[in-house]
Design a protein around this motif. Structure first.
Motif, PDB file in Angstrom:
ATOM      1  N   THR A 191      -1.899   4.010  -0.057  1.00  0.00           N
ATOM      2  CA  THR A 191      -1.420   2.408   0.279  1.00  0.00           C
ATOM      3  C   THR A 191      -1.922   1.847  -0.992  1.00  0.00           C
ATOM      4  N   ILE A 192      -0.905   1.034  -1.583  1.00  0.00           N
ATOM      5  CA  ILE A 192      -1.291   0.342  -2.831  1.00  0.00           C
ATOM      6  C   ILE A 192      -1.158  -1.188  -2.464  1.00  0.00           C
ATOM      7  N   TYR A 193      -1.934  -2.022  -3.162  1.00  0.00           N
ATOM      8  CA  TYR A 193      -2.015  -3.421  -2.712  1.00  0.00           C
ATOM      9  C   TYR A 193      -1.812  -4.252  -4.060  1.00  0.00           C
ATOM     10  N   GLY A 194      -1.222  -5.325  -3.730  1.00  0.00           N
ATOM     11  CA  GLY A 194      -0.736  -6.158  -4.918  1.00  0.00           C
ATOM     12  C   GLY A 194       0.077  -7.526  -4.520  1.00  0.00           C
ATOM     13  N   ASP A 195       0.608  -8.160  -5.253  1.00  0.00           N
ATOM     14  CA  ASP A 195       1.424  -9.425  -4.894  1.00  0.00           C
ATOM     15  C   ASP A 195       2.696  -9.138  -4.286  1.00  0.00           C
ATOM     16  N   PRO A 196       3.242  -9.671  -3.270  1.00  0.00           N
ATOM     17  CA  PRO A 196       4.459  -9.295  -2.791  1.00  0.00           C
ATOM     18  C   PRO A 196       5.771  -9.360  -3.502  1.00  0.00           C
ATOM     19  N   GLY A 197       6.576  -8.294  -3.388  1.00  0.00           N
ATOM     20  CA  GLY A 197       7.680  -8.520  -4.351  1.00  0.00           C
ATOM     21  C   GLY A 197       7.537  -7.825  -5.897  1.00  0.00           C
ATOM     22  N   ARG A 198       6.464  -7.388  -6.297  1.00  0.00           N
ATOM     23  CA  ARG A 198       6.071  -7.164  -7.497  1.00  0.00           C
ATOM     24  C   ARG A 198       6.033  -5.681  -7.512  1.00  0.00           C
ATOM     25  N   ASP A 199       6.430  -5.186  -8.836  1.00  0.00           N
ATOM     26  CA  ASP A 199       6.398  -3.677  -8.926  1.00  0.00           C
ATOM     27  C   ASP A 199       5.534  -3.197  -9.795  1.00  0.00           C
ATOM     28  N   VAL A 200       5.037  -1.902  -9.168  1.00  0.00           N
ATOM     29  CA  VAL A 200       3.542  -1.192  -9.897  1.00  0.00           C
ATOM     30  C   VAL A 200       3.954   0.083 -10.302  1.00  0.00           C
ATOM     31  N   ASP A 201       3.272   0.792 -11.131  1.00  0.00           N
ATOM     32  CA  ASP A 201       3.270   2.110 -11.627  1.00  0.00           C
ATOM     33  C   ASP A 201       2.295   2.793 -11.232  1.00  0.00           C
ATOM     34  N   TRP A 202       2.102   4.088 -10.585  1.00  0.00           N
ATOM     35  CA  TRP A 202       1.062   4.467  -9.971  1.00  0.00           C
ATOM     36  C   TRP A 202       1.000   6.009 -10.490  1.00  0.00           C
TER      37      TRP A 202
END
Length: 324
Positions: free
Chosen positions: A259-270
């Protein structure tokens, strides 16, 4: 029939005596230093007996026979020898010149070679294993089954190894940099060489991109074999915000998910990193000592020929010698 030859008879007298008869039978007689000459298509036949040579026998032409050729002691053959039937030897046989075998050959005992074995256009067959000269290559070792190269220490291949298929190994030890080459994607006629990253563990990596949901989190599913392949400890998650920086975080991978957390609607690379189960290896090991090289065996010396040439020559069919 010539019986009880006069030992004082000259060679010319003996020849004239034999010419006067269609068949000459010599019994209980000796032949002196003048020798015995058979010519003009003549031949010598030995029936119900044998030929005993106590000394040196020289054959300048063709020697044929249909019985048993039984030889005791050393034998020196200086010219071409053709054997069209079976050849049996129970003692030591030395060959100092060229040996040409046109038929099948069976070696039931140990074979010692003190010089090179040169393979021409033929092949070496050992069950499913075949050694031959393949086309423009220097040589080929082929097996219709599994080919095993085994050594107590290591198998040394000093130059490049071209593997066109799949390399299967229980464990791969590489001494030196781990790099490989591929066709260059933009420069024809060039290779592109890449190297492998190194680690003290057998690591696995999984990467991807995800979009944070309305609640500020997103659940990423890892491959279904993730839990079975990787150790439960030592797992890490690396998250990078795409675009303008914002705070991100993640839970440890569990049950094949992260599970990854951050600002709604934003993309992240993991990136998820783990350590493979059952693939441990020693970080340090003592370098094995090289065994002492074996001394080269002494090369076989060519047997010496007889000191003196024989005084007489028996001419057999097809050979013409000068008059004595």
């Amino acid at each position: 029939m010539v019986d009880h030859l006069d030992l004082k008879m000259s060679y010319a007298q003996l020849v004239r005596l034999i010419k006067d008869q269609t068949t000459a039978l010599i019994q209980r007689s000796g032949i002196g230093s003048a020798g015995l000459r058979v010519h003009s298509g003549g031949f010598i036949t030995i029936e119900n007996g044998g030929l005993n040579v106590d000394g040196i026998a020289t054959v300048a032409g063709k020697l044929t026979g249909s019985g048993t050729f039984d030889w005791w002691g050393p034998s020196i053959l200086r010219g071409e020898v053709n054997v069209t039937g079976d050849l049996y030897t129970s003692g030591q046989m030395g060959i100092a010149g060229l040996l040409t075998v046109a038929g099948a050959t069976t070696l039931n005992g140990a074979v010692t070679m003190n010089n090179d074995l040169t393979l021409g256009t033929g092949r070496v067959l050992a069950g499913p294993l075949r050694i031959d000269r393949a086309g423009g290559y220097g040589g080929r070792v082929y097996s219709s089954s599994i080919l095993v190269l085994e050594a107590a220490n290591a198998v040394l291949i000093p130059n490049d190894v071209d593997i066109r298929g799949i390399l299967l190994t229980d464990g791969l030890d590489v001494d030196g940099p781990k790099n490989f080459r591929i066709d260059h994607p933009t420069k024809p006629g060039y290779w592109l060489r890449h190297g492998s990253t190194e680690s003290p563990v057998s690591g696995t990596e999984y990467t991807g991109t995800a979009t944070i949901g309305p609640d500020g989190s997103v659940e990423v599913e890892l491959p279904d074999y993730f839990e079975a392949l990787n150790k439960p400890d030592g797992r890490t998650v690396h998250v990078t915000a795409v675009g303008r920086p914002f705070l991100v975080g993640a839970d440890k991978p569990r049950d094949g998910k992260v599970t990854i957390y951050g600002d709604p609607g934003r993309d992240v690379d993991w990136i998820v990193k783990a350590e493979r189960e059952g693939a441990d290896f020693p970080l340090e090991e003592k370098i094995p000592t090289e065994p002492e090289p074996e001394a080269e065996p002494e090369r076989t010396q060519e047997p010496e020929g007889p000191a003196d040439e024989p005084a007489s020559i028996w001419e057999l069919p097809g050979v013409r010698a000068g008059e004595e």
